[in-house]
Enzyme design. Structure first.
Site, mmCIF file in Angstrom:
data_model
loop_
_atom_site.group_PDB
_atom_site.id
_atom_site.type_symbol
_atom_site.label_atom_id
_atom_site.label_comp_id
_atom_site.label_asym_id
_atom_site.label_seq_id
_atom_site.Cartn_x
_atom_site.Cartn_y
_atom_site.Cartn_z
ATOM 1 N N ARG A 79 2.887 1.710 11.793
ATOM 2 C CA ARG A 79 2.566 2.993 11.138
ATOM 3 C C ARG A 79 1.102 3.006 10.717
ATOM 4 O O ARG A 79 0.379 2.016 10.920
ATOM 5 C CB ARG A 79 3.474 3.226 9.923
ATOM 6 C CG ARG A 79 3.466 2.105 8.910
ATOM 7 C CD ARG A 79 4.687 2.199 7.984
ATOM 8 N NE ARG A 79 4.826 1.004 7.161
ATOM 9 C CZ ARG A 79 4.385 0.904 5.914
ATOM 10 N NH1 ARG A 79 3.763 1.917 5.348
ATOM 11 N NH2 ARG A 79 4.569 -0.204 5.234
ATOM 12 N N THR B 81 10.939 -6.892 11.471
ATOM 13 C CA THR B 81 12.036 -6.010 11.856
ATOM 14 C C THR B 81 11.864 -5.525 13.284
ATOM 15 O O THR B 81 10.941 -4.770 13.577
ATOM 16 C CB THR B 81 12.088 -4.780 10.926
ATOM 17 O OG1 THR B 81 11.621 -5.185 9.663
ATOM 18 C CG2 THR B 81 13.463 -4.212 10.830
ATOM 19 N N GLY C 250 -0.615 5.420 28.097
ATOM 20 C CA GLY C 250 -0.795 3.972 28.179
ATOM 21 C C GLY C 250 0.519 3.228 28.177
ATOM 22 O O GLY C 250 1.588 3.807 28.407
ATOM 23 N N VAL D 117 2.301 -12.039 10.004
ATOM 24 C CA VAL D 117 0.970 -12.644 10.163
ATOM 25 C C VAL D 117 0.705 -13.772 9.167
ATOM 26 O O VAL D 117 -0.165 -14.614 9.390
ATOM 27 C CB VAL D 117 -0.169 -11.597 10.072
ATOM 28 C CG1 VAL D 117 -0.098 -10.595 11.196
ATOM 29 C CG2 VAL D 117 -0.217 -10.918 8.712
ATOM 30 N N SER E 188 -12.216 -3.291 3.980
ATOM 31 C CA SER E 188 -12.107 -2.101 3.130
ATOM 32 C C SER E 188 -13.415 -1.894 2.380
ATOM 33 O O SER E 188 -14.121 -2.859 2.066
ATOM 34 C CB SER E 188 -10.981 -2.283 2.103
ATOM 35 O OG SER E 188 -11.045 -1.268 1.126
ATOM 36 N N ASN F 19 -13.439 -3.188 -7.017
ATOM 37 C CA ASN F 19 -12.643 -2.082 -7.557
ATOM 38 C C ASN F 19 -11.759 -2.590 -8.685
ATOM 39 O O ASN F 19 -10.973 -3.524 -8.481
ATOM 40 C CB ASN F 19 -11.775 -1.464 -6.454
ATOM 41 C CG ASN F 19 -11.294 -0.068 -6.813
ATOM 42 O OD1 ASN F 19 -11.917 0.625 -7.621
ATOM 43 N ND2 ASN F 19 -10.197 0.341 -6.217
ATOM 44 N N TYR G 234 -6.568 -7.684 -3.724
ATOM 45 C CA TYR G 234 -6.882 -6.899 -2.515
ATOM 46 C C TYR G 234 -8.382 -6.978 -2.205
ATOM 47 O O TYR G 234 -8.777 -7.250 -1.067
ATOM 48 C CB TYR G 234 -6.437 -5.459 -2.730
ATOM 49 C CG TYR G 234 -6.610 -4.559 -1.526
ATOM 50 C CD1 TYR G 234 -5.748 -4.657 -0.433
ATOM 51 C CD2 TYR G 234 -7.627 -3.610 -1.474
ATOM 52 C CE1 TYR G 234 -5.901 -3.828 0.677
ATOM 53 C CE2 TYR G 234 -7.789 -2.782 -0.372
ATOM 54 C CZ TYR G 234 -6.924 -2.892 0.697
ATOM 55 O OH TYR G 234 -7.089 -2.074 1.797
ATOM 56 N N LYS H 285 -10.296 -8.739 1.031
ATOM 57 C CA LYS H 285 -11.107 -7.956 1.970
ATOM 58 C C LYS H 285 -12.559 -8.450 1.996
ATOM 59 O O LYS H 285 -13.201 -8.429 3.049
ATOM 60 C CB LYS H 285 -11.034 -6.467 1.629
ATOM 61 C CG LYS H 285 -9.630 -5.862 1.797
ATOM 62 C CD LYS H 285 -9.121 -5.942 3.227
ATOM 63 C CE LYS H 285 -7.815 -5.183 3.432
ATOM 64 N NZ LYS H 285 -7.341 -5.249 4.834
HETATM 65 P P1 NAP Z 1 0.214 0.871 5.744
HETATM 66 O O1 NAP Z 1 0.510 2.278 6.111
HETATM 67 O O2 NAP Z 1 0.803 0.288 4.503
HETATM 68 O O3 NAP Z 1 0.555 -0.064 7.003
HETATM 69 C C1 NAP Z 1 0.359 -1.450 6.945
HETATM 70 C C2 NAP Z 1 1.008 -2.084 8.151
HETATM 71 O O4 NAP Z 1 0.857 -3.522 8.048
HETATM 72 C C3 NAP Z 1 2.508 -1.792 8.206
HETATM 73 O O5 NAP Z 1 2.877 -1.463 9.538
HETATM 74 C C4 NAP Z 1 3.121 -3.107 7.763
HETATM 75 O O6 NAP Z 1 4.392 -3.385 8.326
HETATM 76 C C5 NAP Z 1 2.109 -4.116 8.301
HETATM 77 N N1 NAP Z 1 2.268 -5.408 7.636
HETATM 78 C C6 NAP Z 1 2.386 -5.662 6.307
HETATM 79 N N2 NAP Z 1 2.572 -6.965 6.099
HETATM 80 C C7 NAP Z 1 2.586 -7.557 7.321
HETATM 81 C C8 NAP Z 1 2.769 -8.884 7.760
HETATM 82 N N3 NAP Z 1 2.950 -9.884 6.903
HETATM 83 N N4 NAP Z 1 2.714 -9.151 9.100
HETATM 84 C C9 NAP Z 1 2.521 -8.137 9.997
HETATM 85 N N5 NAP Z 1 2.356 -6.851 9.625
HETATM 86 C C10 NAP Z 1 2.390 -6.571 8.310
HETATM 87 O O7 NAP Z 1 -1.357 0.643 5.568
HETATM 88 P P2 NAP Z 1 -2.621 1.374 6.225
HETATM 89 O O8 NAP Z 1 -3.153 2.294 5.228
HETATM 90 O O9 NAP Z 1 -2.306 1.847 7.588
HETATM 91 O O10 NAP Z 1 -3.625 0.127 6.263
HETATM 92 C C11 NAP Z 1 -3.894 -0.615 7.430
HETATM 93 C C12 NAP Z 1 -5.056 -1.552 7.140
HETATM 94 O O11 NAP Z 1 -6.180 -0.799 6.728
HETATM 95 C C13 NAP Z 1 -4.759 -2.533 6.013
HETATM 96 O O12 NAP Z 1 -5.355 -3.786 6.303
HETATM 97 C C14 NAP Z 1 -5.444 -1.891 4.819
HETATM 98 O O13 NAP Z 1 -5.796 -2.835 3.849
HETATM 99 C C15 NAP Z 1 -6.645 -1.278 5.491
HETATM 100 N N6 NAP Z 1 -7.251 -0.196 4.736
HETATM 101 C C16 NAP Z 1 -6.542 0.929 4.436
HETATM 102 C C17 NAP Z 1 -7.168 1.944 3.724
HETATM 103 C C18 NAP Z 1 -6.469 3.221 3.369
HETATM 104 O O14 NAP Z 1 -7.036 4.012 2.610
HETATM 105 N N7 NAP Z 1 -5.281 3.489 3.869
HETATM 106 C C19 NAP Z 1 -8.489 1.798 3.305
HETATM 107 C C20 NAP Z 1 -9.175 0.644 3.628
HETATM 108 C C21 NAP Z 1 -8.541 -0.354 4.349
HETATM 109 P P3 NAP Z 1 5.704 -2.579 7.788
HETATM 110 O O15 NAP Z 1 5.615 -1.227 8.439
HETATM 111 O O16 NAP Z 1 6.858 -3.396 8.283
HETATM 112 O O17 NAP Z 1 5.590 -2.532 6.301
#
Ligand code: NAP
Length: 249
Positions: free
Chosen positions: A17, A41, A57, A66, A144, A151, A157, A161
């Site tokens: 997602r 899962t 694709g 991970v 991030s 922050n 977190y 990062k």
């Molecule tokens: P998200 O919607 O919470 O999705 C995170 C994904 O990582 C999920 O699919 C989750 O799996 C997976 N995950 C969590 N723990 C894991 C593990 N141990 N092994 C493998 N996969 C794992 O987050 P997002 O917003 O898309 O963020 C993605 C990345 O961007 C992250 O590294 C986050 O820190 C970074 N980021 C996000 C933002 C933001 O504003 N959203 C900003 C800066 C950086 P499940 O679906 O099974 O939970």
């Protein structure tokens, strides 16, 4: 649509997602075969795989947490055995456990570092063994903006990062001679489940610090990743590329 990744194998962690899903779809649309990772899962990546196929694709699911070193090694061995190579690794999997410093629990600190930092290290180590042999690789780590600026309320977190940025620069230096680049992307606030969990007051407060006046979209981050793993970025390595609406300059 640009098909500059045809024939390439890409592993995207946390691809079920959010930003990871958008990255998988963007790379698939450019022709890469995607191994979409999900923690434990099976069938979590069904939607991602369908979206990759709809984008023209191909993709399949690869299950490992991970933060589990042995599971990561097993996962990458399986991918290499099946695909014969790994051209692209995007370390996207991440979690956020927030709280004020003085009340922050050991278990939350450890779990955040285990997924966000240890996880990226295990994946880079496993993928680079394959990339070194091929003398080609593109690694992108999703850091991030808060890893650059700090922050309040996000000690684990932010630490994870910031360290991921250090990891990226070291990998870039160590693997450059093998034609492997490593870059970090530092997104600001992006519309995903992670930020939708924030309450309205916090979101309103964020907006004040974003000159472009909006959250970013996962697809915008995915476009940047596509550029950094594609042929036009061959001379870019060890960089931290911001995508944050101007909140950090
Ligand atoms: P998200 O919607 O919470 O999705 C995170 C994904 O990582 C999920 O699919 C989750 O799996 C997976 N995950 C969590 N723990 C894991 C593990 N141990 N092994 C493998 N996969 C794992 O987050 P997002 O917003 O898309 O963020 C993605 C990345 O961007 C992250 O590294 C986050 O820190 C970074 N980021 C996000 C933002 C933001 O504003 N959203 C900003 C800066 C950086 P499940 O679906 O099974 O939970």
């Amino acid at each position: 649509m640009n098909k500059d990744l045809v024939g390439q194998i890409a592993v995207v962690t946390g691809a079920a997602r959010g930003i990871g899903q958008a990255i998988a779809v963007a790379l698939a649309s450019r022709g890469a075969k995607i191994f979409a990772n999900t923690p434990v899962t099976q069938l979590s990546c069904t939607e991602t795989i369908q979206a990759c196929r709809n984008a023209g694709g191909d993709a399949e699911e690869i299950v490992f947490d991970v933060s589990d070193s042995a599971a990561v090694d097993g996962g990458f061995e399986a991918i290499a055995a099946k695909a014969g190579k790994i051209d692209i690794l995007v370390n996207n999997a991440g979690i956020s456990r927030d709280g004020l410093l003085i009340r922050f629990k050991d278990e939350d600190w450890k779990r955040t570092l285990a997924v966000n930092l240890d996880g990226a290290f295990y994946c880079v180590r496993a993928a680079s063994k394959v990339m070194i042999k091929a003398r080609y690789g593109r690694i992108v780590n999703i850091a991030s903006v808060v890893g650059q600026m700090g922050n309040a309320g996000q000690v684990a977190y932010v630490s994870s990062k910031s360290a991921l940025i250090g990891l990226t620069k070291t990998v870039a230096r160590e693997l450059a001679s093998r034609n492997i680049t490593a870059n970090a992307i530092a997104p600001g606030f992006i519309e995903t489940d992670m930020t939708l969990a924030l309450d309205e007051k916090v979101r309103a407060e964020h907006m004040k610090g974003i000159p472009l006046g909006r959250y970013g979209q996962a697809a915008e981050v995915a476009s940047l990743v596509s550029f950094l793993v594609g042929p036009d970025s061959a001379y870019i390595t060890g960089q931290v590329v911001g995508i944050n609406g101007g909140m950090y300059m």
